[in-house]
Design an enzyme around this catalytic site. Sequence first.
Site, PDB file in Angstrom:
ATOM      1  N   THR A  18      12.972 -53.892  -0.548  1.00 16.36           N
ATOM      2  CA  THR A  18      14.367 -53.936   0.325  1.00 16.36           C
ATOM      3  C   THR A  18      13.054 -54.143   1.214  1.00 16.36           C
ATOM      4  O   THR A  18      12.042 -53.435   1.764  1.00 16.36           O
ATOM      5  CB  THR A  18      15.023 -53.108   0.492  1.00 16.36           C
ATOM      6  OG1 THR A  18      14.540 -51.669  -0.048  1.00 16.36           O
ATOM      7  CG2 THR A  18      15.482 -53.002  -1.199  1.00 16.36           C
ATOM      8  N   ASP A  19      13.859 -53.666   2.746  1.00 16.59           N
ATOM      9  CA  ASP A  19      13.443 -52.872   3.825  1.00 16.59           C
ATOM     10  C   ASP A  19      14.173 -52.245   4.619  1.00 16.59           C
ATOM     11  O   ASP A  19      14.955 -51.297   4.292  1.00 16.59           O
ATOM     12  CB  ASP A  19      14.263 -54.474   5.702  1.00 16.59           C
ATOM     13  CG  ASP A  19      15.570 -54.435   5.482  1.00 16.59           C
ATOM     14  OD1 ASP A  19      16.421 -53.527   5.075  1.00 16.59           O
ATOM     15  OD2 ASP A  19      16.381 -55.047   6.151  1.00 16.59           O
ATOM     16  N   GLN A  20      13.646 -51.565   5.652  1.00 16.14           N
ATOM     17  CA  GLN A  20      14.495 -49.970   6.483  1.00 16.14           C
ATOM     18  C   GLN A  20      15.661 -49.640   5.877  1.00 16.14           C
ATOM     19  O   GLN A  20      16.006 -48.679   5.459  1.00 16.14           O
ATOM     20  CB  GLN A  20      13.838 -49.260   7.471  1.00 16.14           C
ATOM     21  CG  GLN A  20      12.290 -49.563   7.696  1.00 16.14           C
ATOM     22  CD  GLN A  20      11.699 -48.829   8.939  1.00 16.14           C
ATOM     23  OE1 GLN A  20      12.454 -49.784  10.294  1.00 16.14           O
ATOM     24  NE2 GLN A  20      11.392 -48.034   8.674  1.00 16.14           N
ATOM     25  N   VAL A  23      18.440 -52.736   2.305  1.00 17.87           N
ATOM     26  CA  VAL A  23      18.606 -54.646   1.894  1.00 17.87           C
ATOM     27  C   VAL A  23      17.222 -55.654   1.611  1.00 17.87           C
ATOM     28  O   VAL A  23      16.264 -55.369   2.241  1.00 17.87           O
ATOM     29  CB  VAL A  23      19.532 -55.513   3.734  1.00 17.87           C
ATOM     30  CG1 VAL A  23      19.919 -56.742   3.275  1.00 17.87           C
ATOM     31  CG2 VAL A  23      20.187 -54.597   3.727  1.00 17.87           C
TER      32      VAL A  23
END
Length: 141
Positions: A18-20, A23
């Site tokens: 995931t990103d920050q 997601v």
Amino acid sequence: MRDQMRSAVEFRVRYAETDQMGVVYHANYLIWCEMARTELIRERGAPYSALEKEGVLLAVADASIRYLAAARYDDLIRAEAWIEGVRSRIVTFGYRILRLKELGGSADRELATASTRLVALGPDSRPRTLPADLVARLSDG
């Protein structure tokens, strides 16, 4: 979509995917497709390791993904794969990525659909014909 034999793998989204914002990064869906495709080929009696020993390499020549909704950290995911077609040198796979419902959660949600086209290569990285027994195993079901 025709009525094909499907294979599926289930797993939870890992933090590293995931990103920050939590997601899932878009490229990870291709990895999930590969996981389901590998399992499908294994279930058809042709694990990649055995194919490679026979001098058959399957290389992705084309990939397409349609994103429908976001997967997030810790979601329970189901990646499904099926064979859409087999020709002398090419195998086309279809995929569906779902978020599974959990106790007290919402219904299953389709997150993405995808397809890949793999071409058979020999040890010299040149296109080759798929062995007849492999075509038969991949065509059944």
